[in-house]
Design an enzyme around this catalytic site. Structure first.
Site, PDB file in Angstrom:
ATOM      1  N   GLU A  51       0.784  -1.227   0.000  1.00  0.00           N
ATOM      2  CA  GLU A  51       0.000   0.000   0.000  1.00  0.00           C
ATOM      3  C   GLU A  51       0.821   1.285   0.000  1.00  0.00           C
ATOM      4  O   GLU A  51       0.364   2.300  -0.513  1.00  0.00           O
ATOM      5  CB  GLU A  51      -0.951   0.004   1.212  1.00  0.00           C
ATOM      6  CG  GLU A  51      -1.987  -1.101   1.193  1.00  0.00           C
ATOM      7  CD  GLU A  51      -2.904  -0.996  -0.013  1.00  0.00           C
ATOM      8  OE1 GLU A  51      -3.463   0.102  -0.237  1.00  0.00           O
ATOM      9  OE2 GLU A  51      -3.051  -1.998  -0.739  1.00  0.00           O
ATOM     10  N   SER A  81     -48.916 -38.270   1.888  1.00  0.00           N
ATOM     11  CA  SER A  81     -49.097 -39.332   2.878  1.00  0.00           C
ATOM     12  C   SER A  81     -48.199 -39.202   4.091  1.00  0.00           C
ATOM     13  O   SER A  81     -48.366 -39.938   5.067  1.00  0.00           O
ATOM     14  CB  SER A  81     -48.866 -40.697   2.220  1.00  0.00           C
ATOM     15  OG  SER A  81     -49.849 -40.949   1.249  1.00  0.00           O
TER      16      SER A  81
END
Length: 732
Positions: free
Chosen positions: A137, A427
């Site tokens: 950076e 069912s």
């Protein structure tokens, strides 16, 4: 004495003529070229004088303007300097808190919100991490005074060469300027001022010229107020690094399961590489892309002598790997569900850091995902868009695993079919009909007719249910009817005992969705969620008590060891007697052993369950349990497209089996809590006459839930014994 000659003139110097006299006396010719030269010299002199005057004026304005700008800059810097707080107040810049989820063993498995791992110091953090950040950076961080003209010029040149505006793209910002931006130039988030936190952060990231100037002034003030290490400390604690992590400590914990003080070169490079685009390069999103970015950072560290060639090669050859929790990313569906069950002010909108202890079991989650994946990879055609969901819980309702769809590792907030999709149950609803019947005194070997049936439905006319295979079997036992999932006996039984009793039992077991009002209730015409159905089946396994499915066992604030919310279990009121529940478990075990659910049969332990297939096979279910766990599976299409060749006893039962084989693998087998019928089935009855069928079309009187049941021989003997003992001992 007298002279003899002429008188001599006096001795006086001769008067010389002046220049004017000379000119008068001897006029000369004018030199025309010299005159023109003199005029030219005069014009140049005038222009030169004008230029000099302009230069002097410009210089005067320039140094005065510069002085004014410098004064304003100094005043602005000084003002910001006086407003800057101590470093410790700037480390945690989150507007909201975080939620960390622990599994049933106390290990972290999921995160929500912005994570902050705690304060770290640039002087104590891993030297590899500090070097990686600086190399990536701001390589001259320890040399400049907050802004870098060389860096800005280089960024402008790159932007122009790439066809962008001078301030678009590369910014040339120093770490100090980036920190100023992270601090939003000292303007805190105010929910009353900003529409949302996102709007506030977007404003902080503006790249206008005016914003850049303010950022530079703020950076100068920071350089005057704080040391370089203090500025770097703020940056390391506030930078966003993807996956909801704020600061390098939270990111190191999130991705690698270790502190930022302990990361090695490869891990440090991966973390520093996130700064350029946290979401894109987050290793949980794309590990290979993150490693490629980390390789670039490693080369930068080597070029700037932060790593030797040997260290750089080692880091490239052995790139960073995610921790087990980060790699698994398990429990996304489960975590979303738990977040919905917690009050919003303690979860989604919390301003505190919250710890949630849950019932989640990562091993069971992996087993459930593995079973689902295995079935789809080996038994479902490639390219199928069919979906499936799976829930596993203990008999008290503690959810251990949840799969809300075939994408196991999706991001938070995805569609969770286990809790969001309401589908007809088919069912799979029938066990509640038989539960109500057993509670009202029926026995598994009681007979019921499987002959044709027609009912008149007010407003709809005649309705004639059919069995799946369109066959009729005459009289069958209740156990046989459930085992073979016969429709006509289920409807007859529901009409005989009363739909309201069936509805009450289902609701008491936890089916809170609206239930059908007509006779089709017995056939699962109502809609429910997989979580509801699995919880209701857990009530059957635990002996007849209702359960509330739960995933949260404890909630506390990170800074406080006292729980704010606790959950000891999900057991509720009794719905049916333990005797009725144990008989029903036996009946459901027949479904797996010799009925419609044989594909779910386990080789080394007892299991019970029920299949379910809705009209046109739009939904297929299998729900079942062993003595240890209850699991439910749903399969279908999101758009209700019918399944092709799939019933509840097919793929859902196989998914259930594959999951349970993995879940129960290596665990000792335990018997199901069930009772075999106490008496043999009666001999088959003769076929009923025609008038019997007509009589069966009208519902029999509905026994009420509180009506005395028919006693079995065992109950009668127990009652007589208790009465005798009570008389002898004087009890009530």
């Amino acid at each position: 004495m007298t002279g003899t000659g002429r008188k001599k003139p006096p001795l006086v110097a001769e008067r010389r003529r002046g220049t004017a006299e000379k000119k008068t006396a001897a006029p000369r010719k004018r030199r025309k070229p010299a005159a023109r030269k003199a005029r030219r010299r005069g014009l140049i002199g005038w222009i030169t004088g004008l230029v000099r005057w302009i230069v002097r004026l410009g210089w005067g304005l320039a140094w005065r303007g510069t002085a004014i700008i410098a004064l304003l800059l100094a005043l602005g810097t000084y003002y910001i300097y006086t407003t800057l707080p101590p470093v410790t107040e700037l480390l945690d810049g989150r507007a909201r808190g975080s939620v960390t989820m622990l599994d049933r063993h106390g290990e972290v498995f999921a995160w929500r919100g912005e994570q902050f791992g705690g304060q770290i110091d640039a002087r104590q953090v891993s030297v590899h991490l500090r070097n990686a950040v600086i190399a990536t950076e701001d390589r001259r961080f320890y040399e400049h005074f907050g802004i870098s003209p060389r860096g800005v010029a280089g960024a402008v040149r790159i932007n122009l060469s790439e066809g962008r505006g001078p301030l678009s793209g590369h910014g040339g910002s120093t770490i100090t300027q980036q920190t100023a931006k992270l601090l939003c130039l000292g303007e805190p988030y105010d929910p009353d001022t900003w529409e949302s936190e996102r709007a506030y952060e977007d404003d902080c990231r503006q790249g206008s010229l005016w914003r850049k100037l303010k950022e530079a002034v703020f950076a100068l003030a920071m350089e005057a107020k704080y040391s370089k290490d203090e500025i770097l400390t703020i940056y390391l604690n506030r930078a966003y690094l993807g996956a909801g992590t704020r600061g390098f400590e939270a990111a190191a914990q999130r991705y690698f399961g270790k502190s930022a003080n302990e990361v090695q070169p490869a891990e440090a490079a991966m973390l520093a590489g996130l700064l350029v685009a946290p979401t894109r390069y987050a290793p949980t999103s794309n590990i290979e892309r993150s490693r490629d970015r980390a390789a670039t950072v490693i080369r930068l560290m080597e070029e700037q002598d932060y790593l030797t060639a040997q260290q750089a090669n080692a880091a490239l050859e052995q790139p960073a790997t995610l921790s087990e929790a980060a790699e698994a990313r398990a429990g996304g569906y489960f975590a979303d569900w738990v977040m919905e069950t917690v009050p919003d002010f303690l979860a989604g909108k919390t301003t505190e850091d919250v710890i949630l202890s849950t019932t989640f079991d990562p091993e069971i989650q992996r087993a459930a995902e593995g079973g689902l994946r295995e079935t789809f990879e080996t038994k479902v055609r490639e390219g199928s868009k069919a979906q499936a969901a799976l829930v596993v819980m203990s008999s008290d309702g503690a959810v251990r695993a949840m799969v809300g769809g075939r994408k196991f590792k999706g991001v938070a907030g995805q569609f969770n079919r286990a809790i969001m999709a309401k589908r007809q149950t088919g069912s799979a609803f029938k066990p509640f009909v038989y539960a109500a019947a057993l509670e009202l005194g029926f026995e598994p070997y009681d007979l019921i007719s499987d002959d044709p049936l027609t009912l008149n439905i007010p407003g709809s006319g005649a309705w004639s249910p059919n069995n799946y295979d369109n066959r009729f079997r005459g009289d069958v036992t209740l156990a046989e009817a459930l085992r073979d999932s016969l429709n006509i006996p289920a409807v007859r039984l529901s009409e005989r005992i009363g739909r309201e009793n069936v509805r009450k039992v289902a609701e008491d077991f936890g089916i809170v969705s609206d239930l059908a009002s007509g006779p089709a209730l017995a056939l699962g015409a109502s809609e429910s969620t997989l979580l509801e159905m699995t919880g209701a089946y857990a009530g059957i396994l635990n002996g007849g008590s209702s359960v509330t499915p739960y995933g949260l066992s404890e909630l506390r604030l990170q800074a406080n060891s006292t729980p704010l919310i606790g959950q000891a279990g999900g057991l509720g009121e009794r719905v049916i007697s333990q005797e009725a529940a144990r008989k029903l478990v036996w009946m459901m075990s027949r479904v797996v052993e010799e009925g419609t659910g044989t594909r779910a049969r386990l080789p080394d332990r007892e299991a019970a369950g029920k299949t379910g297939t809705t009209q046109a096979a739009r939904d297929a279910w299998f729900l079942g349990f062993t003595a240890d766990y209850v699991a439910g599976v749903w399969m279908g299409y999101d758009d209700n497209t019918p399944l092709t060749g799939v019933t509840g006893g097919g793929l859902p039962a196989e998914i259930w089996k594959e999951a349970m084989l993995r879940i129960e693998g290596g665990q000792p087998a335990r018997p199901l809590p069930m009772d075999l019928p106490a008496y043999a089935p009666p001999p088959p009855a003769a076929p009923p006459p025609a008038e019997t069928i007509a009589r069966d079309q009208a519902p029999a009187p509905e026994p009420q839930a509180g009506q005395p049941r028919r006693e079995s021989p065992a109950e009668m003997a127990e009652r007589v014994l208790l009465e005798v003992l009570g008389g002898l001992l004087g009890g009530n």
